[in-house]
Every structure is written in C-alpha cells, then in structure tokens.
Scaffold this motif. Structure first.
Motif, PDB file in Angstrom:
ATOM      1  N   ALA A 165       0.830  -1.210   0.000  1.00 38.53           N
ATOM      2  CA  ALA A 165       0.000   0.000   0.000  1.00 38.53           C
ATOM      3  C   ALA A 165       0.864   1.260   0.000  1.00 38.53           C
ATOM      4  O   ALA A 165       0.519   2.262  -0.630  1.00 38.53           O
ATOM      5  CB  ALA A 165      -0.927  -0.012   1.211  1.00 38.53           C
ATOM      6  N   ILE A 166       2.005   1.200   0.699  1.00 42.02           N
ATOM      7  CA  ILE A 166       2.892   2.368   0.750  1.00 42.02           C
ATOM      8  C   ILE A 166       3.545   2.594  -0.617  1.00 42.02           C
ATOM      9  O   ILE A 166       3.698   3.725  -1.078  1.00 42.02           O
ATOM     10  CB  ILE A 166       3.979   2.183   1.843  1.00 42.02           C
ATOM     11  N   LEU A 167       3.916   1.485  -1.281  1.00 39.47           N
ATOM     12  CA  LEU A 167       4.627   1.603  -2.559  1.00 39.47           C
ATOM     13  C   LEU A 167       3.696   1.973  -3.709  1.00 39.47           C
ATOM     14  O   LEU A 167       4.119   2.617  -4.679  1.00 39.47           O
ATOM     15  CB  LEU A 167       5.340   0.280  -2.899  1.00 39.47           C
ATOM     16  N   LEU A 168       2.444   1.561  -3.598  1.00 43.37           N
ATOM     17  CA  LEU A 168       1.513   1.666  -4.724  1.00 43.37           C
ATOM     18  C   LEU A 168       1.475   3.031  -5.412  1.00 43.37           C
ATOM     19  O   LEU A 168       1.553   3.102  -6.637  1.00 43.37           O
ATOM     20  CB  LEU A 168       0.111   1.236  -4.280  1.00 43.37           C
TER      21      LEU A 168
ATOM     22  N   LEU B  52       3.868 -17.772 -15.310  1.00 41.39           N
ATOM     23  CA  LEU B  52       4.707 -17.553 -16.489  1.00 41.39           C
ATOM     24  C   LEU B  52       4.202 -16.361 -17.317  1.00 41.39           C
ATOM     25  O   LEU B  52       4.996 -15.647 -17.923  1.00 41.39           O
ATOM     26  CB  LEU B  52       4.802 -18.823 -17.336  1.00 41.39           C
ATOM     27  N   ASP B  53       2.883 -16.121 -17.309  1.00 41.36           N
ATOM     28  CA  ASP B  53       2.347 -14.922 -17.961  1.00 41.36           C
ATOM     29  C   ASP B  53       2.860 -13.657 -17.279  1.00 41.36           C
ATOM     30  O   ASP B  53       3.234 -12.679 -17.949  1.00 41.36           O
ATOM     31  CB  ASP B  53       0.810 -14.911 -17.911  1.00 41.36           C
ATOM     32  N   THR B  54       2.867 -13.678 -15.943  1.00 36.77           N
ATOM     33  CA  THR B  54       3.386 -12.521 -15.201  1.00 36.77           C
ATOM     34  C   THR B  54       4.859 -12.311 -15.519  1.00 36.77           C
ATOM     35  O   THR B  54       5.310 -11.181 -15.730  1.00 36.77           O
ATOM     36  CB  THR B  54       3.193 -12.728 -13.684  1.00 36.77           C
TER      37      THR B  54
ATOM     38  N   LEU C 246       1.199 -12.303  -6.512  1.00 33.39           N
ATOM     39  CA  LEU C 246       1.860 -11.704  -7.682  1.00 33.39           C
ATOM     40  C   LEU C 246       1.758 -10.189  -7.591  1.00 33.39           C
ATOM     41  O   LEU C 246       1.687  -9.492  -8.592  1.00 33.39           O
ATOM     42  CB  LEU C 246       1.218 -12.223  -8.976  1.00 33.39           C
ATOM     43  N   GLY C 247       1.795  -9.661  -6.376  1.00 27.38           N
ATOM     44  CA  GLY C 247       1.652  -8.220  -6.154  1.00 27.38           C
ATOM     45  C   GLY C 247       2.967  -7.467  -6.308  1.00 27.38           C
ATOM     46  O   GLY C 247       3.947  -7.982  -6.870  1.00 27.38           O
ATOM     47  N   VAL C 248       2.975  -6.236  -5.799  1.00 25.25           N
ATOM     48  CA  VAL C 248       4.119  -5.333  -5.985  1.00 25.25           C
ATOM     49  C   VAL C 248       5.414  -5.917  -5.412  1.00 25.25           C
ATOM     50  O   VAL C 248       6.493  -5.728  -5.977  1.00 25.25           O
ATOM     51  CB  VAL C 248       3.822  -3.958  -5.337  1.00 25.25           C
ATOM     52  N   LEU C 249       5.319  -6.659  -4.300  1.00 27.40           N
ATOM     53  CA  LEU C 249       6.543  -7.228  -3.713  1.00 27.40           C
ATOM     54  C   LEU C 249       7.169  -8.241  -4.663  1.00 27.40           C
ATOM     55  O   LEU C 249       8.382  -8.233  -4.902  1.00 27.40           O
ATOM     56  CB  LEU C 249       6.238  -7.883  -2.362  1.00 27.40           C
ATOM     57  N   THR C 250       6.337  -9.129  -5.207  1.00 24.55           N
ATOM     58  CA  THR C 250       6.873 -10.132  -6.133  1.00 24.55           C
ATOM     59  C   THR C 250       7.361  -9.473  -7.418  1.00 24.55           C
ATOM     60  O   THR C 250       8.388  -9.868  -7.979  1.00 24.55           O
ATOM     61  CB  THR C 250       5.814 -11.220  -6.401  1.00 24.55           C
ATOM     62  N   LEU C 251       6.663  -8.432  -7.883  1.00 26.53           N
ATOM     63  CA  LEU C 251       7.149  -7.704  -9.062  1.00 26.53           C
ATOM     64  C   LEU C 251       8.510  -7.070  -8.774  1.00 26.53           C
ATOM     65  O   LEU C 251       9.383  -7.031  -9.651  1.00 26.53           O
ATOM     66  CB  LEU C 251       6.137  -6.638  -9.496  1.00 26.53           C
TER      67      LEU C 251
END
Ligand code: ADP
Ligand code: MG
Length: 266
Positions: free
Chosen positions: A103-106, A175-177, A143-148
C-alpha cells in the motif's frame, strides 16, 4: 575477506510461486546453504510478510530493527538490514510490517524498481550487495508489488512446484506474469526453470506429470526433483536448514545437486 571488484554484481535469483506451501522458503534456505557449502558468499532476502525464512534461520522477527520493509519503504540500505546467520548465510529479514509495504509503494513512481535499486547498493560499503556472489529472494505467495520487485531485481526466476500441482493453471499464470515483467520491467529476466518439490517418486502420477511439464510450458525443469521427506519439517525448529540438520538425507543431497548444476551453468 576478498572484496568483490566494484563493477561486479551478484547473480540474483527469485524463487516465486503465488501458491503457498510449495517449498519456496525451504528451497531458498536449502539452496542458499548449498551455495555457501560450495564457497559462495550468499545473501538471502525474505520478501514475505509472514517471515518464515527469517524464523527458519533462527531469528525472531519481533527483535529485528531494520528489515526489508525499511529498505523498500524508508530508503534504508541493504547493508543496514543484513544479519549474519549460521551456515555462512547472510539474511535481510522480514517482519509483519511488510504486509503494509504494498500500500505504501503503490502510489510511488518506479515502485517495481525499489529492490533492484537497493541491490545496486553503495559500492564502498563493506556489506554492499556487490560483495555477494549469489542473492536468493524468497517471495510471498502473491503476484503483487513485492513479487514484481523481486522479478525486476532478478537475473533469473526459479518456480518451486510440487509435482501434483504442475498440471494446474497456476504455472501458466505465473509464467504470464514473468512474460509481462520481461516485456515491461526487466528484459534480462530468465526463467531458470521449474523446481519440482515434495516429490514422491513412488507415485506414477507424479512421474508422469514431471515427464511432460517441461514440454507443456516450454521451460526447463531442474533436476533432480526434491523428494518429499519428513526431515524437512524438523529443520526450521532449530534455526538451520536441512543441509546441516540432516546432512545425509536424500532431500539435502537433491538440493546440493540442483545447486551444483546452477553454479555450473552460471
Ligand atoms: P512456501 O514457502 O512455498 O509456502 P515452505 O517452504 O514453507 O513453502 O514449505 C511448506 C511446508 O512444506 C513446510 O512445512 C515445509 O517444512 C514442508 N516441506 C518443504 N519441502 C519439503 C520436502 N521436500 N519434504 C517434506 N516437507 C517439505
Ligand atoms: Mg514461504
């Protein structure tokens, strides 16, 4: 201690799968210990708010002062957060605070690049990430911001996956991500392979799925598969990986073999 030349950077591998319970954390701890046994300087990064990797290395997240959360949201350096653990492993720990990081990074520009930038480090720093040979990132089951952030910082991604789950569409989704990340955030990201975990070689179904999965998804399958063994459940309780609690177990041997194969191709 030999200092790495300034232009050198470690190989960064993310272990990712949006499912929980597929042995991401176990694989990070075990492959990390195997690389360290083979003389590599290893940094593990716990990128899961549940902090299972941190716990499993014998650290109570409640006692951690500077964690990956401060690195991602407050500009702390990796060096500030590094803890030295048993088995020659260094760790950037996690705490439950990390649950608020997405939420902070978003709203921030470049939010997917924060970990990558932090890993570039300060070159003169003794504990700069450049001093490591290998960095392993333990992702959270999302698959949220942390994993990205992990996939953007990584040279390669390894997908731990129990043989029984290989037929499910979760693999395709991940694999799509990865393909999106390759297109938009990190062209150099390589799919190192699927790592079959919790493998029961007596199961015909498991053997069949394993035989066909590489072709089905067009990605490498790492070898050997990691066998399911009761010894794994015992390791985290004592703050050490299976490589030292069950040195001669089949599971430890399999992780050593996978680690050696990864070093060979690097
Ligand atoms: P994840 O990080 O993907 O959620 P974990 O590494 O925490 O998965 O593993 C989930 C559970 O499976 C843990 O209880 C762990 O001890 C157990 N486990 C992992 N690998 C094995 C194995 N090869 N054999 C038996 N149990 C395992
Ligand atoms: Mg985990």
């Amino acid at each position: 201690v030999r200092r790495a030349p300034k232009d050198r950077r470690p190989s960064v591998l993310a272990l990712a799968n949006q499912k929980g319970g597929v042995a991401k954390t176990t694989s990070v701890a075990s492959l990390g210990a195997a690389f360290a046994e083979q003389g590599r300087r290893v940094l593990l990064i716990d990128l899961d708010p549940q902090a299972c990797l941190t716990f499993s290395l014998g650290i109570d997240p409640d006692t951690v002062e500077t964690s990956i959360h401060e690195v991602l949201t407050q500009g702390a350096s990796i060096a500030d957060a590094v803890l030295h653990c048993d088995e020659g492993l260094d760790l950037v720990p996690s705490t439950i605070d990390l649950a608020g990081a997405e939420a902070i990074l978003l709203p921030r520009p470049g939010r997917e690049y924060v970990l990558r930038t932090a890993l570039e480090g300060a070159p003169d720093d003794e504990a700069s990430p450049a001093a490591y040979d290998i960095v392993l990132i333990d992702c959270s089951p999302s698959l949220g911001v942390l994993t990205l952030n992990a996939l953007t910082a990584a040279d390669g991604v390894i997908v731990p996956m129990p043989a029984e789950m290989l037929g499910h569409r979760g693999v395709g989704q991940l694999l799509d991500t990865v393909a999106d990340v390759q297109r938009i955030l990190n062209r150099d990201l390589e799919v190192v392979g699927i790592l079959p975990t919790l493998y029961d070689g007596r199961s015909r179904h498991a053997r069949e799925v394993l035989a066909d999965v590489g072709e089905r998804y067009g990605v490498p399958v790492l070898d050997p598969p990691i066998p399911k063994t009761i010894r794994f459940a015992e390791a985290p309780a004592v703050g050490r990986s299976i490589l030292s609690t069950a040195r001669t177990s089949k599971g430890a041997a399999a992780y050593r073999e996978v680690a050696a194969a990864l070093l060979k191709r690097a």
